[in-house]
Write a protein that holds these residues in place. Structure first.
Motif, PDB file in Angstrom:
ATOM      1  N   TYR B 173       7.302   5.848   9.964  1.00 38.04           N
ATOM      2  CA  TYR B 173       6.717   5.570   8.658  1.00 38.04           C
ATOM      3  C   TYR B 173       5.418   4.798   8.836  1.00 38.04           C
ATOM      4  O   TYR B 173       5.056   4.411   9.943  1.00 38.04           O
ATOM      5  CB  TYR B 173       7.703   4.785   7.791  1.00 38.04           C
ATOM      6  N   THR B 174       4.752   4.543   7.723  1.00 42.61           N
ATOM      7  CA  THR B 174       3.505   3.798   7.780  1.00 42.61           C
ATOM      8  C   THR B 174       3.817   2.319   7.864  1.00 42.61           C
ATOM      9  O   THR B 174       4.488   1.769   6.996  1.00 42.61           O
ATOM     10  CB  THR B 174       2.692   4.039   6.487  1.00 42.61           C
ATOM     11  N   SER B 175       3.362   1.676   8.927  1.00 41.16           N
ATOM     12  CA  SER B 175       3.596   0.239   8.982  1.00 41.16           C
ATOM     13  C   SER B 175       2.355  -0.474   8.445  1.00 41.16           C
ATOM     14  O   SER B 175       1.273   0.100   8.399  1.00 41.16           O
ATOM     15  CB  SER B 175       3.894  -0.187  10.410  1.00 41.16           C
ATOM     16  N   ASN B 176       2.535  -1.705   8.090  1.00 41.26           N
ATOM     17  CA  ASN B 176       1.466  -2.503   7.466  1.00 41.26           C
ATOM     18  C   ASN B 176       0.730  -1.734   6.369  1.00 41.26           C
ATOM     19  O   ASN B 176      -0.449  -1.455   6.478  1.00 41.26           O
ATOM     20  CB  ASN B 176       0.451  -2.963   8.502  1.00 41.26           C
ATOM     21  N   PRO B 177       1.466  -1.357   5.328  1.00 40.29           N
ATOM     22  CA  PRO B 177       0.832  -0.553   4.286  1.00 40.29           C
ATOM     23  C   PRO B 177      -0.184  -1.383   3.495  1.00 40.29           C
ATOM     24  O   PRO B 177      -0.148  -2.621   3.532  1.00 40.29           O
ATOM     25  CB  PRO B 177       2.003  -0.156   3.400  1.00 40.29           C
ATOM     26  N   ILE B 178      -1.057  -0.678   2.822  1.00 38.03           N
ATOM     27  CA  ILE B 178      -2.011  -1.364   1.945  1.00 38.03           C
ATOM     28  C   ILE B 178      -1.237  -1.863   0.722  1.00 38.03           C
ATOM     29  O   ILE B 178      -0.439  -1.128   0.144  1.00 38.03           O
ATOM     30  CB  ILE B 178      -3.115  -0.388   1.522  1.00 38.03           C
ATOM     31  N   THR B 179      -1.459  -3.109   0.366  1.00 31.47           N
ATOM     32  CA  THR B 179      -0.713  -3.666  -0.770  1.00 31.47           C
ATOM     33  C   THR B 179      -1.684  -4.246  -1.785  1.00 31.47           C
ATOM     34  O   THR B 179      -2.876  -4.386  -1.521  1.00 31.47           O
ATOM     35  CB  THR B 179       0.233  -4.787  -0.318  1.00 31.47           C
ATOM     36  N   ALA B 180      -1.154  -4.562  -2.945  1.00 34.45           N
ATOM     37  CA  ALA B 180      -1.975  -5.188  -3.984  1.00 34.45           C
ATOM     38  C   ALA B 180      -1.197  -6.353  -4.555  1.00 34.45           C
ATOM     39  O   ALA B 180       0.033  -6.406  -4.441  1.00 34.45           O
ATOM     40  CB  ALA B 180      -2.290  -4.175  -5.074  1.00 34.45           C
ATOM     41  N   SER B 181      -1.896  -7.294  -5.160  1.00 32.95           N
ATOM     42  CA  SER B 181      -1.174  -8.392  -5.789  1.00 32.95           C
ATOM     43  C   SER B 181      -1.047  -8.100  -7.281  1.00 32.95           C
ATOM     44  O   SER B 181      -1.815  -7.316  -7.832  1.00 32.95           O
ATOM     45  CB  SER B 181      -1.893  -9.718  -5.515  1.00 32.95           C
ATOM     46  N   PRO B 182      -0.055  -8.726  -7.935  1.00 31.41           N
ATOM     47  CA  PRO B 182       0.256  -8.362  -9.323  1.00 31.41           C
ATOM     48  C   PRO B 182      -0.920  -8.559 -10.284  1.00 31.41           C
ATOM     49  O   PRO B 182      -0.961  -7.934 -11.337  1.00 31.41           O
ATOM     50  CB  PRO B 182       1.421  -9.275  -9.689  1.00 31.41           C
ATOM     51  N   ASN B 183      -1.876  -9.394  -9.914  1.00 30.73           N
ATOM     52  CA  ASN B 183      -2.979  -9.666 -10.833  1.00 30.73           C
ATOM     53  C   ASN B 183      -4.138  -8.686 -10.687  1.00 30.73           C
ATOM     54  O   ASN B 183      -5.104  -8.778 -11.421  1.00 30.73           O
ATOM     55  CB  ASN B 183      -3.507 -11.083 -10.616  1.00 30.73           C
ATOM     56  N   ASP B 184      -4.050  -7.777  -9.718  1.00 33.14           N
ATOM     57  CA  ASP B 184      -5.130  -6.808  -9.555  1.00 33.14           C
ATOM     58  C   ASP B 184      -5.183  -5.875 -10.759  1.00 33.14           C
ATOM     59  O   ASP B 184      -4.166  -5.576 -11.377  1.00 33.14           O
ATOM     60  CB  ASP B 184      -4.922  -5.992  -8.275  1.00 33.14           C
ATOM     61  N   VAL B 185      -6.401  -5.415 -11.041  1.00 31.87           N
ATOM     62  CA  VAL B 185      -6.589  -4.546 -12.197  1.00 31.87           C
ATOM     63  C   VAL B 185      -6.270  -3.109 -11.795  1.00 31.87           C
ATOM     64  O   VAL B 185      -6.555  -2.685 -10.674  1.00 31.87           O
ATOM     65  CB  VAL B 185      -8.054  -4.665 -12.694  1.00 31.87           C
ATOM     66  N   VAL B 186      -5.681  -2.385 -12.737  1.00 34.11           N
ATOM     67  CA  VAL B 186      -5.248  -1.010 -12.465  1.00 34.11           C
ATOM     68  C   VAL B 186      -6.379  -0.166 -11.889  1.00 34.11           C
ATOM     69  O   VAL B 186      -6.196   0.555 -10.907  1.00 34.11           O
ATOM     70  CB  VAL B 186      -4.714  -0.361 -13.759  1.00 34.11           C
ATOM     71  N   LYS B 187      -7.545  -0.263 -12.485  1.00 32.83           N
ATOM     72  CA  LYS B 187      -8.660   0.578 -12.061  1.00 32.83           C
ATOM     73  C   LYS B 187      -8.999   0.341 -10.584  1.00 32.83           C
ATOM     74  O   LYS B 187      -9.180   1.295  -9.820  1.00 32.83           O
ATOM     75  CB  LYS B 187      -9.879   0.237 -12.922  1.00 32.83           C
ATOM     76  N   PHE B 188      -8.991  -0.940 -10.224  1.00 28.61           N
ATOM     77  CA  PHE B 188      -9.304  -1.294  -8.836  1.00 28.61           C
ATOM     78  C   PHE B 188      -8.243  -0.751  -7.876  1.00 28.61           C
ATOM     79  O   PHE B 188      -8.548  -0.186  -6.819  1.00 28.61           O
ATOM     80  CB  PHE B 188      -9.415  -2.827  -8.742  1.00 28.61           C
ATOM     81  N   VAL B 189      -6.986  -0.874  -8.285  1.00 22.89           N
ATOM     82  CA  VAL B 189      -5.890  -0.382  -7.448  1.00 22.89           C
ATOM     83  C   VAL B 189      -6.010   1.128  -7.267  1.00 22.89           C
ATOM     84  O   VAL B 189      -5.882   1.659  -6.154  1.00 22.89           O
ATOM     85  CB  VAL B 189      -4.521  -0.744  -8.068  1.00 22.89           C
ATOM     86  N   ALA B 190      -6.302   1.811  -8.388  1.00 25.64           N
ATOM     87  CA  ALA B 190      -6.409   3.275  -8.328  1.00 25.64           C
ATOM     88  C   ALA B 190      -7.557   3.685  -7.407  1.00 25.64           C
ATOM     89  O   ALA B 190      -7.436   4.652  -6.644  1.00 25.64           O
ATOM     90  CB  ALA B 190      -6.621   3.844  -9.733  1.00 25.64           C
ATOM     91  N   GLN B 191      -8.646   2.921  -7.477  1.00 28.39           N
ATOM     92  CA  GLN B 191      -9.783   3.240  -6.599  1.00 28.39           C
ATOM     93  C   GLN B 191      -9.403   3.088  -5.127  1.00 28.39           C
ATOM     94  O   GLN B 191      -9.722   3.943  -4.303  1.00 28.39           O
ATOM     95  CB  GLN B 191     -10.971   2.323  -6.914  1.00 28.39           C
ATOM     96  N   THR B 192      -8.711   1.988  -4.838  1.00 33.24           N
ATOM     97  CA  THR B 192      -8.282   1.784  -3.447  1.00 33.24           C
ATOM     98  C   THR B 192      -7.376   2.915  -2.992  1.00 33.24           C
ATOM     99  O   THR B 192      -7.498   3.430  -1.884  1.00 33.24           O
ATOM    100  CB  THR B 192      -7.522   0.449  -3.316  1.00 33.24           C
ATOM    101  N   MET B 193      -6.464   3.296  -3.899  1.00 34.96           N
ATOM    102  CA  MET B 193      -5.527   4.359  -3.522  1.00 34.96           C
ATOM    103  C   MET B 193      -6.266   5.659  -3.225  1.00 34.96           C
ATOM    104  O   MET B 193      -5.958   6.344  -2.244  1.00 34.96           O
ATOM    105  CB  MET B 193      -4.485   4.584  -4.632  1.00 34.96           C
ATOM    106  N   SER B 194      -7.238   5.997  -4.049  1.00 32.17           N
ATOM    107  CA  SER B 194      -7.885   7.287  -3.776  1.00 32.17           C
ATOM    108  C   SER B 194      -8.801   7.208  -2.566  1.00 32.17           C
ATOM    109  O   SER B 194      -8.902   8.180  -1.813  1.00 32.17           O
ATOM    110  CB  SER B 194      -8.608   7.850  -4.999  1.00 32.17           C
ATOM    111  N   SER B 195      -9.447   6.041  -2.369  1.00 34.78           N
ATOM    112  CA  SER B 195     -10.331   5.997  -1.200  1.00 34.78           C
ATOM    113  C   SER B 195      -9.534   5.970   0.100  1.00 34.78           C
ATOM    114  O   SER B 195      -9.993   6.461   1.127  1.00 34.78           O
ATOM    115  CB  SER B 195     -11.274   4.799  -1.285  1.00 34.78           C
TER     116      SER B 195
END
Lengths: 202, 639
Positions: B173-195
């Protein structure tokens, strides 16, 4: 005291021969042992020619046992300069040499009751038998198998069609390094024997 | 006593690690205790679950395959050739063999008693570390820099690349996955996910998982307008996240997902939600693990960051080909899969090259594979043939644009060369200014070849008419295709030339139905499979499909399939040609894998009787198809 009528008829053999014969009386329960061997000789006439060296290695359980091995070089009474180019053994070569009797005794001690394997093995056996004769004992008692005949059987070749060791090595892709040394030939013949044995499903 | 046989074995062993680290005398002592084993083809040396032998083995000649059993099938893990070591397991572990060792061809094996060898292992740190490394790492010969080594361990760590389905093996599996903290904004998270090209992200608090956001959450909660894109991620995350411990088997992972109706599992240190995140298992990992396979390789090549990554993909591809051949997968399926992966490798190489240059291409362009790569018939590593076409640009810019693409092509061909595709000796590559030009130039080029056919022009046609679009703007390639079909339509002279060329290689059987072998040169007495059997079929397919106006099909088997469709009256011949071609290609591939060559020359004496009969049967269609060409293009008087 009982008189033994047969005493004069049963020949008094030397110790090594008795020991050799005794191997054949033991129960054959142990694993079958084969000995591949080859003699380098001064020529092809078993009456006048002599053994120069004997190389032999054992096969057990379809494996060549490298440690179960013997090689001897013989002192030469009969020396034929013309055969030197073939076997490369000089009369005064650097190998330590022993007398024929010693060599044959060591050989018997090595082969014990094993089945003998050789390429055109009859010749090699005859050479040993001639040497035994000079020691005034009997002939080799071992069973023998000839890789040339095994090949004939495999390919249904007529009896008179013989193949040389070189030819069979080419056919079965066995590297021919050390050809024409007794132990080198014995090893090559051993590999050939393993292949043929498998193919003939012996 | 001197033992020449042992000396002979010593002379052999001393060339190979770990024996090369031992002194001659030590080796001689070891050699004296060895045994020599002969294995017939397909004879087994040891089987899975056999009690370990008191020997380990060195291949003296021939080849031994190591395989594991899965789903009652033998899956080849590795092949040991001359000098390779196998059966090391008893050195390190008490339990039974985990693999089956079976001779893939006639082999001679030296069996070395472990008891004799052990003291040397202990006394020589180099030998010990060599054995340990190879046993532990599964990376074959650890001394080989390119990782393309020889020694194979028995310690099978199934990762998804080295074997097929291993249902009860630990999942990768993928170790050390990319994570986000609960206060991150949806748009920013989505951008990270697609990039980062990922479909989910774990939300953490102090490195402990508190929830997960997946594509599905974004789709059902943001895209539907339920939440605004500016909210913090904790509003839309799914919580709690299902956590598991490390070392989960594929089967377990799948069951947990089904039970909880989720598609992602978070791996934590101790398996509870109250410990640190260490990885993420997705449904995709399960698919990948079960089907190790083209999918993984495609994904890997898409994510490759440097040529070494691509090289790794290509090496695994070779294993994949061997597995597939072993399992009798039809050759055209293998071909299309391999073609796709080759394509992905080339695509990625182009992308990497563009990144490296740093400026985007100054004009639209398309990268084409030509020749055998274009036909997607390249199962083995052969040379690269390719070309670039770019859109028409104003004359004053032409030179700089062309310069850019030549530089690009140089970078790409260099990368491909590193991956293992040799440079084309005839310079049929996009880095050659001749084969990197604008659409109109290409159109004129083809017109020239077609309207004034000569020996050379025809040769070029046979190479450049088999092209396959790889990367860039496909309309540019379509434009060339259109020109070719306009120019060749009803062009009798051109077809006469091309037809004569297709017939230059007569069927490969002599008058007595014996094989025609090469009579001199390096390949004397071998059979030229490519020149005498494959090329005539390829050439025939090309001319017939051109004359029928078949477009966008370069693959020989597909061409015959199309032809059979268009001309039902000749369908049996075309189908026979297609089948024969597949069979011959398989011969070539197997030969190539066996002898690590391009498989062009077959040694007839090594073929079994059955194979020879098969080969001969495959030649009959060559006769038939050449008759068709002779009659159709009225070549009887031409040549």
């Amino acid at each position: 005291m009982k008189f033994n009528w047969f005493k004069k008829i049963v020949k008094d053999y030397p110790k090594f021969w008795e020991t050799y014969l005794s191997y054949f009386n033991e129960n054959q329960s142990k694993e079958k042992r084969y000995v591949v061997f080859d003699c380098e000789t001064t020529g092809l006439d078993y009456k006048s020619d002599r053994i120069l060296s004997i190389g032999a290695v054992a096969i057990q359980n379809n494996q060549i046992i490298v440690g179960d091995f013997m090689e001897v070089f013989l002192q030469q009474d009969v020396f034929k300069p013309e055969s030197v180019p073939i076997h490369g053994i000089l009369r005064e070569g650097k190998e330590e040499k022993i007398v024929e009797a010693e060599a044959v005794i060591r050989f018997l001690d090595f082969i014990k009751d094993a089945t003998l394997i050789g390429h055109h093995v009859d010749f090699d056996i005859e050479m040993i038998n001639q040497a035994l004769n000079r020691l005034d004992v009997g002939k080799l008692q071992n069973q023998a198998m000839d890789t040339d005949i095994m090949y004939q059987k495999l390919k249904y070749l007529p009896q008179e069609q013989h193949s040389s060791l070189d030819e069979l090595c080419d056919i079965y892709k066995i590297k021919k390094s050390d050809r024409h040394t007794a132990s080198g030939d014995a090893f090559i013949t051993g590999l050939l024997f393993l292949k043929l044995k498998r193919k003939l499903e012996i | 006593m001197k033992n020449p046989i042992a000396e002979r074995i010593t002379d052999f062993l001393k060339h190979y690690p770990p024996f090369s680290s031992l002194s001659y005398l030590n080796l001689l002592e070891i050699a004296k205790t060895c045994q020599v084993i002969y294995l017939e083809k397909n004879q087994t040396l040891f089987k899975i679950n056999d009690a370990t032998h008191s020997f380990f083995y060195v291949v003296a000649s021939g080849a031994v395959g190591l395989s594991v059993t899965s789903d009652a099938d033998d899956v080849l893990i590795d092949k040991c050739d001359e000098g390779d070591i196998l059966g090391l397991r008893p050195f390190f572990a008490k339990n039974n063999y985990l693999m089956t060792a079976k001779a893939r061809e006639e082999s001679i094996i030296y069996a070395i008693p472990i008891e004799t060898f052990k003291p040397y292992v202990i006394a020589n740190p180099e030998v010990l570390s060599f054995l340990l490394e190879s046993f532990a790492s599964n990376t074959r010969n650890p001394y080989d820099k390119n990782n393309k080594g020889k020694l194979i361990s028995e310690n099978v760590i199934y990762n998804d690349q080295s074997s097929e389905i291993q249902y009860y093996q630990p999942i990768k599996y993928t170790s050390n996955p990319i994570t986000a903290s609960p206060n991150d904004v949806v748009k920013f998270v989505a951008q990270t996910m697609s990039s980062s090209k990922i479909g989910s992200m774990i939300i953490h608090e102090n490195r402990k998982p508190i929830g997960i956001v997946t594509d599905k959450d974004l789709r059902s909660k943001i895209a539907t307008g339920l939440y605004s894109i500016d909210v913090t991620i904790d509003k839309i995350m799914s919580s709690p996240v299902i956590t598991v411990a490390d070392n989960l088997s594929i089967a377990e992972a799948q069951i947990i997902m089904l039970k909880n109706n989720v598609s992602h599992l978070c791996v934590t240190k101790d398996g509870s939600t109250d410990s640190e995140i260490t990885g993420i298992i997705t449904e995709h990992d399960i698919v990948v693990a079960q089907a190790n396979n083209p999918g993984v390789l495609l994904k890997q090549s898409k994510r490759a960051q440097k040529s070494a990554d691509l090289k790794e993909v290509r090496e695994k591809l070779a294993d994949l080909i061997q597995h597939s051949l072993d399992k009798n997968v039809p050759i055209n399926h293998i071909g299309s899969i391999v073609g796709e992966i080759n394509l992905a490798i080339t695509k990625r190489a182009i992308e990497l090259a563009i990144e490296k240059i740093g400026t985007p291409p100054p004009a639209q362009f398309a990268w084409m594979n030509i020749g055998s790569q274009g036909r997607k018939e390249q199962l083995l590593l052969t040379d690269q043939d390719n070309a670039i076409v770019f859109e028409d640009v104003p004359e004053d810019k032409y030179d700089t644009v062309k310069q850019y693409f030549i530089e690009l092509a140089e970078k790409v061909t260099k990368t491909l060369n590193k991956v293992g595709y040799e440079y084309c000796p005839a310079e049929m590559m996009a880095s050659n200014p001749l084969w990197c030009k604008s659409v109109s130039d290409w159109q004129n080029q083809f017109k020239g070849w077609i309207t004034a056919p000569g020996e050379k022009g025809i040769l070029m046609c046979t190479i450049f008419f088999d092209y396959d679009f790889v990367y860039g703007n496909e309309t540019l390639v379509d434009a060339i295709t259109k020109t070719i079909h306009e120019e060749t339509h009803e062009n009798q002279l051109f077809f006469a030339y091309l037809g004569a060329d297709a017939l230059k290689n007569p069927p490969p059987l002599g008058f007595f139905r014996q094989f025609l072998v090469e009579s001199d040169g390096e390949h004397k007495d071998t059979f030229d499979l490519k020149g005498r059997a494959l090329m005539p079929l390829i050439d025939a397919a090309r001319i017939l499909s051109l004359s029928k106006g078949i477009k966008n099909t370069a693959n020989t088997i597909s061409r015959y399939a199309k032809l059979a469709e268009l001309e039902p009256q000749n369908a049996p011949i075309y189908e026979a040609c297609g089948d024969a071609f597949a069979e011959l290609l398989k011969f070539r591939t197997e030969e190539g894998l066996k002898s690590e060559s391009d498989g062009r020359y077959l040694n007839l004496s090594e073929l079994s009787k059955l194979d020879k009969v098969k080969l001969k049967n495959d030649f009959q269609p060559i006769n038939d198809i050449q008759e068709v060409i002779k009659n159709r293009f009225q070549l009887t008087y031409f040549t």
